[in-house]
Design an enzyme around this catalytic site. Sequence first.
Site, PDB file in Angstrom:
ATOM      1  N   ASP A  17       0.822  -1.217   0.000  1.00 43.19           N
ATOM      2  CA  ASP A  17       0.000   0.000   0.000  1.00 43.19           C
ATOM      3  C   ASP A  17       0.857   1.269   0.000  1.00 43.19           C
ATOM      4  O   ASP A  17       0.789   2.083   0.925  1.00 43.19           O
ATOM      5  CB  ASP A  17      -0.949  -0.008   1.200  1.00 43.19           C
ATOM      6  CG  ASP A  17      -1.951  -1.135   1.133  1.00 43.19           C
ATOM      7  OD1 ASP A  17      -3.026  -0.926   0.564  1.00 43.19           O
ATOM      8  OD2 ASP A  17      -1.646  -2.230   1.652  1.00 43.19           O
ATOM      9  N   HIS A  19       0.613   3.623  -2.388  1.00 41.63           N
ATOM     10  CA  HIS A  19      -0.328   4.676  -2.816  1.00 41.63           C
ATOM     11  C   HIS A  19       0.402   5.862  -3.447  1.00 41.63           C
ATOM     12  O   HIS A  19       0.221   7.019  -3.033  1.00 41.63           O
ATOM     13  CB  HIS A  19      -1.188   5.141  -1.644  1.00 41.63           C
ATOM     14  CG  HIS A  19      -2.230   4.149  -1.232  1.00 41.63           C
ATOM     15  ND1 HIS A  19      -3.467   4.075  -1.826  1.00 41.63           N
ATOM     16  CD2 HIS A  19      -2.203   3.173  -0.288  1.00 41.63           C
ATOM     17  CE1 HIS A  19      -4.173   3.103  -1.262  1.00 41.63           C
ATOM     18  NE2 HIS A  19      -3.424   2.532  -0.340  1.00 41.63           N
ATOM     19  N   ASP A  57      -1.719  -2.020  -4.369  1.00 40.60           N
ATOM     20  CA  ASP A  57      -1.950  -0.572  -4.233  1.00 40.60           C
ATOM     21  C   ASP A  57      -0.643   0.206  -4.316  1.00 40.60           C
ATOM     22  O   ASP A  57      -0.370   1.093  -3.498  1.00 40.60           O
ATOM     23  CB  ASP A  57      -2.679  -0.254  -2.920  1.00 40.60           C
ATOM     24  CG  ASP A  57      -4.183  -0.459  -3.031  1.00 40.60           C
ATOM     25  OD1 ASP A  57      -4.657  -0.762  -4.134  1.00 40.60           O
ATOM     26  OD2 ASP A  57      -4.880  -0.338  -2.010  1.00 40.60           O
ATOM     27  N   ASN A 124      -6.844  -2.961  -4.972  1.00 46.45           N
ATOM     28  CA  ASN A 124      -8.146  -2.467  -5.409  1.00 46.45           C
ATOM     29  C   ASN A 124      -8.057  -1.079  -6.029  1.00 46.45           C
ATOM     30  O   ASN A 124      -8.967  -0.667  -6.751  1.00 46.45           O
ATOM     31  CB  ASN A 124      -9.126  -2.447  -4.234  1.00 46.45           C
ATOM     32  CG  ASN A 124      -8.658  -1.541  -3.108  1.00 46.45           C
ATOM     33  OD1 ASN A 124      -7.513  -1.627  -2.664  1.00 46.45           O
ATOM     34  ND2 ASN A 124      -9.518  -0.666  -2.628  1.00 46.45           N
ATOM     35  N   HIS A 125      -6.969  -0.348  -5.784  1.00 48.05           N
ATOM     36  CA  HIS A 125      -6.819   0.982  -6.384  1.00 48.05           C
ATOM     37  C   HIS A 125      -6.218   0.914  -7.780  1.00 48.05           C
ATOM     38  O   HIS A 125      -6.562   1.737  -8.634  1.00 48.05           O
ATOM     39  CB  HIS A 125      -5.943   1.869  -5.496  1.00 48.05           C
ATOM     40  CG  HIS A 125      -6.649   2.425  -4.306  1.00 48.05           C
ATOM     41  ND1 HIS A 125      -7.081   3.730  -4.228  1.00 48.05           N
ATOM     42  CD2 HIS A 125      -7.022   1.846  -3.136  1.00 48.05           C
ATOM     43  CE1 HIS A 125      -7.682   3.940  -3.062  1.00 48.05           C
ATOM     44  NE2 HIS A 125      -7.647   2.808  -2.381  1.00 48.05           N
ATOM     45  N   HIS A 250      -3.825  -4.333   1.835  1.00 48.00           N
ATOM     46  CA  HIS A 250      -5.086  -3.596   1.837  1.00 48.00           C
ATOM     47  C   HIS A 250      -5.423  -2.981   3.193  1.00 48.00           C
ATOM     48  O   HIS A 250      -6.017  -1.908   3.252  1.00 48.00           O
ATOM     49  CB  HIS A 250      -6.248  -4.480   1.369  1.00 48.00           C
ATOM     50  CG  HIS A 250      -7.556  -3.741   1.286  1.00 48.00           C
ATOM     51  ND1 HIS A 250      -7.755  -2.682   0.431  1.00 48.00           N
ATOM     52  CD2 HIS A 250      -8.722  -3.902   1.950  1.00 48.00           C
ATOM     53  CE1 HIS A 250      -8.990  -2.232   0.564  1.00 48.00           C
ATOM     54  NE2 HIS A 250      -9.590  -2.943   1.485  1.00 48.00           N
ATOM     55  N   HIS A 252      -4.503  -0.858   6.277  1.00 47.15           N
ATOM     56  CA  HIS A 252      -3.485   0.177   6.457  1.00 47.15           C
ATOM     57  C   HIS A 252      -2.880   0.211   7.853  1.00 47.15           C
ATOM     58  O   HIS A 252      -1.860   0.853   8.056  1.00 47.15           O
ATOM     59  CB  HIS A 252      -4.077   1.548   6.122  1.00 47.15           C
ATOM     60  CG  HIS A 252      -4.213   1.778   4.651  1.00 47.15           C
ATOM     61  ND1 HIS A 252      -4.289   3.039   4.103  1.00 47.15           N
ATOM     62  CD2 HIS A 252      -4.274   0.911   3.609  1.00 47.15           C
ATOM     63  CE1 HIS A 252      -4.403   2.938   2.786  1.00 47.15           C
ATOM     64  NE2 HIS A 252      -4.401   1.652   2.465  1.00 47.15           N
TER      65      HIS A 252
END
Length: 720
Positions: A17, A19, A57, A124-125, A250, A252
Site C-alpha cells: 500500500d 499509494h 496498491d 483495489n486501487h 489492503h 493500512h
Amino acid sequence: MSREDFSDTLRVLVATDCHLGYMEKDEIRRHDSFKAFEEICSIAEEKQVDFLLLGGDLFHENKPSRTTLVKAIEILRRHCLNDKPVQFQVVSDQTVNFQNAFGQVNYEDPHFNVGLPVFSIHGNHDDPAGVDNLSAIDILSACNLVNYFGKMVLGGSGVGQITLYPILMKKGSTTVALYGLGNIRDERLNRMFQTPHAVQWMRPEVQEGCDVSDWFNILVLHQNRVKSNPKNAISEHFLPRFLDFIVWGHEHECLIDPQEVSGMGFHITQPGSSVATSLIDGESKPKHVLLLEIKGNQYRPTKIPLTSVRPFEYTEIVLKDESDIDPNDQNSILEHLDKVVRNLIEKASKKAVNRSEIKLPLVRIKVDYSGFMTINPQRFGQKYVGKVANPQDILIFSKASKKGRSEANIDDSERLRPEELNQQNIEALVAESNLKMEILPVNDLDVALHNFVNKDDKLAFYSCVQYNLQETRGKLAKDSDAKKFEEDDLILKVGECLEERLKDRSTRPTGSSQFLSTGLTSENLTKGSSGIANASFSDDEDTTQMSGLAPPTRGRRGSSTANTTRGRAKAPTRGRGRGKASSAMKQTTLDSSLGFRQSQRSASAAASAAFKSASTIGEDDVDSPSSEEVEPEDFNKPDSSSEDDESTKGKGRKRPATTKRGRGRGSGTSKRGRKNESSSSLNRLLSSKDDDEDEDDEDREKKLNKSQPRVTRNYGALRR
C-alpha cells in the site's frame, strides 16, 4: 552471517500500500508517498535483499497521472537498474507466472541490468480494467521494472474459477513457492472460497532431492481482513493449511509482527500502508517494512521503521467528560480544543528523528459533542495554517450511540462499511427500476457505472453501448439476411437476441464483461467502427458530442449542411460528414446501423436529390431563395435591387465584415429566416412520392444548372 549462510538464505523486503500519487494536488503532502517509496527502495539496497515484494496498491489512482508515472519510473530506475548480480533463480514456467508479451522475469532479459528485482500484485486501487484487462502496473512491467504476478483470469460459470500457480524460486538449498492473488471483489472471492473447486492451488512437482514439503510457501493477497462483515472480508480459515507465511495487503494499520493463526499452522504479517491516506487511529501507529530472511523451512522477521513518513497524531475526546467546559459557552469549547491541538503538535515535534527536516504533522481529533454545540471545523483550522498539514479537517464531530445500541450488542451483519453500503444501494436502485431495455443488459450498465465513478473511465457508458450494439449486430447477421427484415420483425428479433445474451451472461462471471474500455482514443474509435461492414453512416449530432472528433467548419456552409442532415434524419440514407474524421463515426442506433431500408428505391432517389439541393442551399443561402421558390424566368432577369448590388460589391472585396462570425458577408436580410426557408424547402423535397420523382429530378437539375453562376459568386464570397 557467514558467507555459506548468506548463499542459502533468501532475503526479501516486504511492503504494501504505497499509494503513489496520493494528494498530488496538495502543495504540502504531494511528495509524501514518493519519499516513503524512495526510502523503501533505499532500504532494499542497503540491506542487500534478493528482491522487493509489494502487496498491492502501488498507485493510489486506477489511472495515475503522468507526473505520478514518471516519478515512479524514476525511483525504480535509480534503485533497480544496476550491475549487482541476482543470487536466486526462477525455476517455474515463467510464461504462466508472468502473463505479458515477454513471459519472463525481468532480470533474465539480456538487454537490461536489473540488480534489484521487484515483484508486485495489484490492489483495489490499481486493479486491471478495460478490454485488454490492463492496469498501471502493466506499464511498469512493460518497462521491465516490475515483475507483475497474481493477475487472475476469472473463468467458469457462476461465481467463476481461479487457479493459483506459484513462482518457484531457488537459492542454494532454499526453495520458495510464491503465490500471488491480486484484488478481487471481496463478496465474490468470499463466495468462491466457499464454493467447491472454485479456487485451485497448484503445488510444486516432486523432483529429485526436493520433496513437496521442502518448499516454503508464501502467499501475497490484497483483501479485506476486518471482521465487521464476514461477507465483505476474507477469513484466514479459507486459506489452505500448506501455506507457511502470508503477506496481507489492503489493511493500512501496521501489524508488522507475524501472528500465528490458531489451528492453521501459518503466520500472517500486515505491513500496512507507507503513507497515511485515512486519518483514523490505525494510521497513527508507526510505519514499518519487514525484512524476511528464509532458510530452508525457517524464517526470521525483522521490522524496519520508516523515518520519512509524515508524523500523525490522533486522539478522541468526549466533551461531557471535561469539567472545565460550559455546554452553553462556545468560547470554552474553542479554548479546550485549542489546548488539545497545541499538545498534539508539540508531541509530534518531539518524535522527529531529524530536526533539520521537521515536517508539518497531521492532526486529527474526534470530538464527541453529545449535549454540546458544535463549531465550524474549517474556521477552527484557519489559525493552524502553516502549523499542521491538514488545517481544513483537524476536527471531526460525532455523537454517542443511543442507549441499548452499544458495540457489543451490534450484530456483525449490521456492521456494513459505508462505501459498501452505498454501493449496494446504487446497484439495488438500478435493479429495482426494472428498465425495459431492448439492447442493453442492466448488469452491463452496473459495471459501466462502477468504472465511470470509481475508475474515472469517461468512456465507460459509450463502450458499453458500442459493445452491445456490435454483439446484437453479429447475432442478427448470423440468423438471416438483414434486408429481409421488416420493422416489427426486427424489434422481435432484437428482443430474442437480448434474451439469448442474458442467458450467456448468466453462465459467465459478472466481472468478465468485455465492453469496458479505459483507453479509447480517436484512433481506436476509427478502427472499431471501420470493422462494421456496410452498416454505418455519419451521424453529425451524436458522434460529434460523444467523441469530439469532427473538426469545426467555416461560415454558413457547415451549418447548412448540419441543417440538411437534421432534415433528413428520418430517411435511412447516408448523411454528409463535416470533415475527414466524420467518415469514421458510426451511429449508435440499431436500425440505421444495420442498414435496413423500407424502400431502397425511394431512399436512394431522395438521397441524391437531397445531396444536390443541400449543396446548392448550403452555398447559396446568403441571399438566394430555395430552388422550389424560384421560377425559371427569374434567373434570366438582372438584379435591379440596390441592396443586392451593394451586397455583391461587398462580396467582391476582402474587408472586415460587420456581420456575425460564420455568416454571409454584406447581406442585409435576416439569416434566420433564410435558414428556415431553406430547411423547409428541403423537407418538402424529401416528402415527394415515388411516382413523380423522375419529373421532379429533371426540373430540379435544370434549375440548379441555371442557378450555377449565382452560386459561384456567393461561394467565392463565403470561402474568402
